[in-house]
Design a protein around this motif. Structure first.
Motif, short mmCIF file in Angstrom:
data_model
loop_
_atom_site.label_atom_id
_atom_site.label_comp_id
_atom_site.label_asym_id
_atom_site.label_seq_id
_atom_site.Cartn_x
_atom_site.Cartn_y
_atom_site.Cartn_z
N HIS A 187 0.83 -1.21 0.00
CA HIS A 187 0.00 0.00 0.00
C HIS A 187 0.86 1.26 0.00
CE1 HIS A 187 -2.95 3.01 1.16
NE2 HIS A 187 -2.22 3.28 2.24
N HIS A 188 1.82 1.32 0.91
CA HIS A 188 2.67 2.53 1.01
C HIS A 188 3.55 2.68 -0.23
CE1 HIS A 188 1.32 3.58 4.95
NE2 HIS A 188 1.81 2.50 5.53
N ASP A 190 2.83 1.68 -3.38
CA ASP A 190 1.99 2.17 -4.47
C ASP A 190 1.70 3.66 -4.31
OD1 ASP A 190 1.91 -0.29 -5.71
OD2 ASP A 190 0.05 -0.91 -4.74
N CYS A 191 1.41 4.06 -3.06
CA CYS A 191 1.14 5.48 -2.80
C CYS A 191 2.34 6.33 -3.21
CB CYS A 191 0.82 5.70 -1.33
SG CYS A 191 -0.81 5.12 -0.84
N PHE A 192 3.53 5.89 -2.81
CA PHE A 192 4.75 6.66 -3.11
C PHE A 192 4.95 6.80 -4.63
CE2 PHE A 192 9.24 6.17 -4.40
CZ PHE A 192 9.67 7.44 -4.09
N GLN A 194 2.80 6.57 -7.08
CA GLN A 194 1.77 7.44 -7.67
C GLN A 194 2.05 8.91 -7.38
OE1 GLN A 194 -1.83 5.89 -5.95
NE2 GLN A 194 -1.57 3.88 -6.96
N GLN A 195 2.51 9.19 -6.14
CA GLN A 195 2.78 10.58 -5.76
C GLN A 195 3.99 11.14 -6.49
OE1 GLN A 195 2.92 9.69 -1.64
NE2 GLN A 195 0.69 9.85 -1.35
N HIS A 203 3.88 14.68 -0.03
CA HIS A 203 3.23 13.42 0.33
C HIS A 203 4.10 12.22 -0.05
CE1 HIS A 203 -0.41 16.02 0.51
NE2 HIS A 203 -0.69 15.21 1.53
N ALA A 204 4.88 12.38 -1.13
CA ALA A 204 5.76 11.29 -1.56
C ALA A 204 6.78 10.96 -0.48
CB ALA A 204 6.48 11.67 -2.86
N SER A 207 5.08 9.01 2.33
CA SER A 207 4.80 7.62 1.93
C SER A 207 6.09 6.81 1.85
CB SER A 207 4.09 7.60 0.57
OG SER A 207 2.80 8.15 0.67
N THR A 211 7.05 3.40 3.60
CA THR A 211 7.51 2.27 2.78
C THR A 211 8.79 1.69 3.37
OG1 THR A 211 6.56 3.25 0.78
CG2 THR A 211 8.29 1.58 0.48
#
Length: 959
Positions: A187-188, A190-192, A194-195, A203-204, A207, A211
């Motif tokens: 989850h973390h 993928d968030c990174f 995408q950001q 936000h990156a 995340s 991660t």
């Protein structure tokens, strides 16, 4: 400590302890030190560092005092240990919330929670993990991060425990939370990603931090949480996903600004992914086999082809090289010489490697290593000019091959060349003809043994290059002396060594080259070589040792001092007692160096190693060093002191050799043993050395030692025996055996609580032969040398087993006779014979029933110990010792330690070495005959096999 009144005074003391004014600082520190053992003190500290309104420095100090208190007072057996009620309250307070706003304090709180978890989780703290997982799932960003940080430190600490029971508990934990940890990481991640694509830097970064923490947790769970990870689909799925994530993160690095805060964390995350692979490969080589092909393709592609251009950075290159190297040299991936004896996994791994390392692939790797990675860069040449010592340290630091590109490159070249020398030798020899590739020829010395006449090369070319004194030639001189160091243990005539010592002496006096010469001595010293001849070296000893000592004083880098100390240790070890005239200056300097190195634990490790060799060289004279030596041992082996993490292993070795070479016990030397209780409780890999230290104290002064420490030692041993391997059990029992040998009466009295378990082991027929042998050795000592104690123990055990004393004694003798083959040491076999014979003469019907077995054992032992006297032609007991003689030593032999002398003097009083088994058997049989009369004794002898009787008569002829 009353909470209401205490909070304000503790807060005031902590505030003053953060002051720069020593008039306030010193009294405050002293007051805090006195409160450390007061009930309630740590509850007050908890309230203070949880109060976010207070000054950050005060809260930071409160956390540190709390953390130190865990080390010193949390264990049940620690002096002034915390009460169970206070510990319960503290555990609850530590996990009530995860909202610490200050990063540094949050990290320290996570570490101290992990320290408590190491001691109490899960038994006394079952709620810790569920609360952490619940908090990690929360929506509050700060709480989620802090809980995840704590979760990582707890996982890391629990994974580091090494006892079998602790490993099982961690595996149970891992199986329960692995799915959650994987989903959290995914989850973390993928968030990174995408950001980053959305150029959302703020936000990156957040995340990416999560991660990194979740990946750290997964690393520990994956590597240490499963006994057979290859059978877990989630584990193997995660490991396969690592390669894809690595590619994504490397591509992502193109889009992240080099000066961005994200950049550093991104590189750390990339390195952590490689660490996951390397750690898993090291711990589970067989489970890694399905990943070999993909790992090699990935690493070789990025490091040795254009695929890595613009993407790779030095640390990543190092990690990829380490991955290749570890696969290449892994013993689990090599088939046996006899293929039929190989495991299927080894054959499969070897097949994968062979298919990958084709001739073109190996040739390209070899050429690129030598012609690209071996070259000195402009930065390295500049560093060589500006700071030669720093450059030498940079190249040769102990584990530098794991972290620095140049050493790592050299190690990889060496391993690949060693495993694929047939392919690479022609490639390298071609390069030698075209270029003087000294580095590669040095690294591949063993493989090139038959291809290069090194003695001729040394005489005709290398010696001349060493004598060129021009300043700009120093780089060549440095490489040549290193090259000689690589070859000296491979192919170098002993007749050339004096010439080499002359060269070394000259070079060590060259200010440009002085750091390089110690480097040569350290990496592959002629002193450290197995063909070293003391008589060749002695003419140069004083000069070389003097120059080494000067060098030790001149250099400033810790790593340099460590390596010089290593060479000094090698010299002392080689020449042994002949070093004594030259060590005065070193002995005076080491206390100063120890003080200066307070912040440098690895340098202190090197000092400890030097002291080990110094004590061995000085022998009994080492007592003159006690003023410095004993406090060093005290600090290094005190587990409540933070440096023990680094110093313990070397400190224990120094403690042991100090005892072995001590001429007599001193109160200070005796007092250090207070450290041992905590060491035994740790049950670490150092247990064997701890037992040797205990034995050394017994040999040195059994009465003083046992009277002071036997009670506590006995408690520690009882605890150890509850959860220890068979080998560990033997080590514990051998201490008891030594105590009985040195002092039969005092030893039996002091270790009385352990002896019933020994008795039970014999009666119940202990299955493990080495343990049974030790049981019989202990009981043999008691029966032979402390008969009254054996009688009282027999009475006690008869009551426990609800048997008649005679019946139980018969069972013991029967088991003893039956398990005699478990005893392999001739000394113990003779001891058993003497012990059982000591029951004679006897009118006890049980003893007479077992007479046949006793005689059988005695005849077996007589076969073991009786040899023909070359002077008289008669049989004699070869174990008898009549007097002690100092052995005559050659130059290469080590003199006996003081402990060796003590053991020999003890042997003169030991029945095994002072009583003739032949004579003892004869006297006991005569006494039995006198007791029973000729007719009765004759009937008794008829119970013995006629062949055994015949052999017995042969042994007793002439008596």
């Amino acid at each position: 400590m009353d909470m209401e009144s205490a909070s304000s005074v503790v807060l005031q003391a902590l505030t003053q302890a953060t002051s720069q004014d020593t008039a306030l600082l010193k009294p405050a520190e002293e007051q805090l030190r006195q409160w450390e053992t007061q009930p309630g003190f740590y509850s007050v500290l908890l309230n203070i560092f949880n109060n976010h309104m207070l000054d950050v420095n005060v809260r930071w100090l409160a956390v540190l005092y709390f953390k130190n208190g865990i080390d010193r007072y949390w264990r049940r057996v620690a002096p002034n240990a915390l009460s169970e009620d206070e510990k319960t309250s503290l555990r609850a307070g530590l996990i009530t919330n995860f909202n610490e706003p200050v990063n540094q304090i949050a990290t320290q709180i996570a570490v101290l929670i992990a320290k408590v978890a190491r001691l109490d989780c899960p038994r006394q703290w079952p709620e810790l993990i569920p609360i952490l997982l619940e908090s990690v799932k929360g929506q509050d960003g700060l709480q989620q991060h802090r809980a995840l940080l704590t979760f990582y430190h707890v996982t890391k600490t629990l994974a580091s425990k090494r006892l079998a029971q602790d490993k099982r508990l961690f595996q149970d934990l891992a199986s329960g939370i692995y799915s959650f940890a994987c989903s959290l990481w995914s989850h973390h991640t993928d968030c990174f990603l995408q950001q980053v694509l959305a150029v959302d830097q703020a936000h990156a970064l957040s995340s990416l931090e999560r991660t990194l923490l979740s990946l750290k947790v997964l690393r520990k769970l994956t590597v240490h949480g499963f006994q057979e990870p290859q059978q877990n689909m989630e584990v193997m799925g995660f490991l396969n996903a690592v390669f894809e994530r690595l590619k994504q993160f490397l591509e992502c690095s193109r889009q992240v600004d080099p000066d961005s805060p994200c950049r550093e964390k991104l590189e750390k995350t990339i390195i952590l992914y490689t660490k996951v692979l390397l750690d898993f490969l090291e711990v589970h080589p067989c489970a890694f086999i399905p990943l070999i092909q993909r790992s090699l393709e990935f690493a070789v592609s990025y490091v040795f082809t254009a695929a890595g251009d613009g993407l790779i950075f030095e640390r990543f290159t190092v990690q990829c090289m380490n991955l290749i190297k570890t696969i290449v040299k892994n013993e689990a991936y090599k088939p046996c010489k006899n293929i039929e004896d190989s495991k299927p996994e080894s054959l499969e791994a070897h097949k994968i490697k062979t298919a990958f390392f084709t001739h073109p692939t190996l040739t390209e790797i070899g050429r690129r290593l030598v012609s690209h990675y071996f070259l000195l860069t402009k930065e390295e040449l500049a560093m060589w000019e500006e700071d030669p010592e720093g450059f030498a340290v940079e190249e040769t630091g102990g584990d530098s091959w794991k972290y620095s590109l140049r050493p790592c490159t050299e190690v990889l070249f060496l391993d690949i060349f060693h495993n694929y020398s047939q392919t690479l030798t022609p490639v390298l020899l071609e390069m030698v003809l075209n270029l003087q590739v000294y580095n590669a020829v040095g690294l591949a010395a063993y493989e090139l043994f038959d291809n290069i006449d090194f003695d001729q090369w040394f005489n005709n070319q290398l010696l001349g290059e060493l004598q060129v004194s021009h300043h700009r030639y120093k780089l060549i001189r440095r490489r040549v002396i290193w090259l000689i160091g690589q070859w000296i243990s491979v192919k170098f005539k002993s007749e050339l060594r004096p010439l080499l010592y002359e060269v070394i002496l000259n070079l060590m006096q060259d200010p440009d080259l002085v750091t390089c010469q110690f480097l040569f001595l350290n990496v592959s010293s002629p002193v450290d070589d197995f063909e070293f001849r003391t008589e060749q070296f002695l003419p140069y000893l004083e000069s070389i040792f003097s120059l080494l000592f000067q060098l030790l004083q001149q250099v400033t880098e810790c790593d340099t001092k460590m390596q010089v100390l290593h060479v000094i240790s090698c010299v002392i070890e080689r020449v042994n007692i002949q070093i004594r005239p030259y060590v005065g200056c070193l002995v005076q300097y080491l206390p100063l160096l120890w003080k200066q190195s307070e912040e440098h634990n690895m340098l202190r490790c090197a000092i400890l190693t030097t002291l080990v060799h110094l004590v061995q060289g000085l022998g009994a004279e080492s007592k003159n060093l006690y003023l410095f030596l004993l406090p060093v041992i005290q600090l290094s082996t005190d587990v409540s002191q933070p440096p023990h993490v680094y110093l313990l292993e070397d400190g224990l070795e120094l403690w042991l050799v100090t005892l072995e070479n001590s001429p007599a016990i001193t109160p200070e030397l005796l007092r250090i043993f207070q450290n041992m209780s905590a060491l035994l409780e740790m049950s670490s890999e150092n247990l064997r050395t701890c037992f040797q230290i205990v034995n050394a104290y017994i040999y040195l002064s059994a009465t003083d030692f046992l009277q002071n420490y036997a009670e506590g030692l006995c408690r520690s041993f009882c605890n150890l025996l509850k959860d220890i391997t068979n080998e560990g059990q033997v080590q514990v029992l051998k201490v008891v055996e030594v105590a009985l040998k040195v002092s039969p009466v005092l030893g039996a009295h002091m270790f009385q609580p352990l002896l019933p378990s020994v008795f039970r082991g014999i009666v119940d027929g202990e299955r493990y032969p080495v343990v049974m042998s030790t049981y019989l050795g202990i009981m043999g000592r008691v029966l032979l040398q402390n008969a009254s104690f054996f009688s009282s123990l027999l009475t006690q055990m008869a009551s426990e087993y609800n048997q008649e004393i005679g019946q139980l004694l018969g069972g013991v003798i029967e088991m003893w006779v039956d398990r005699m083959d478990n005893i392999t040491q001739p000394e113990r076999r003779k001891l058993s014979s003497l012990a059982l014979l000591s029951l004679l003469p006897s009118d006890n019907s049980v003893v007479q029933e077992k007479f046949c077995g006793i005689i059988n054992i005695c005849v077996e032992a007589l076969h073991d110990v009786m040899t023909e006297d070359s002077d008289t032609g008669t049989l004699k007991d070869c174990m008898l010792m009549s007097h002690f003689e100092e052995p005559k030593l050659t130059d290469d032999e080590e003199p006996p330690t003081e402990q060796d002398k003590r053991k020999k003097l003890l042997a003169l009083e030991d029945p095994v070495h002072s009583v003739s088994l032949q004579q003892y058997v004869y006297e006991k049989l005569k006494a039995q005959q006198a007791l029973m009369g000729d007719q009765g004794f004759g009937a008794l002898m008829e119970t013995v096999d006629t062949e055994i009787v015949r052999q017995l008569q042969e042994f007793l002829q002439g008596l």
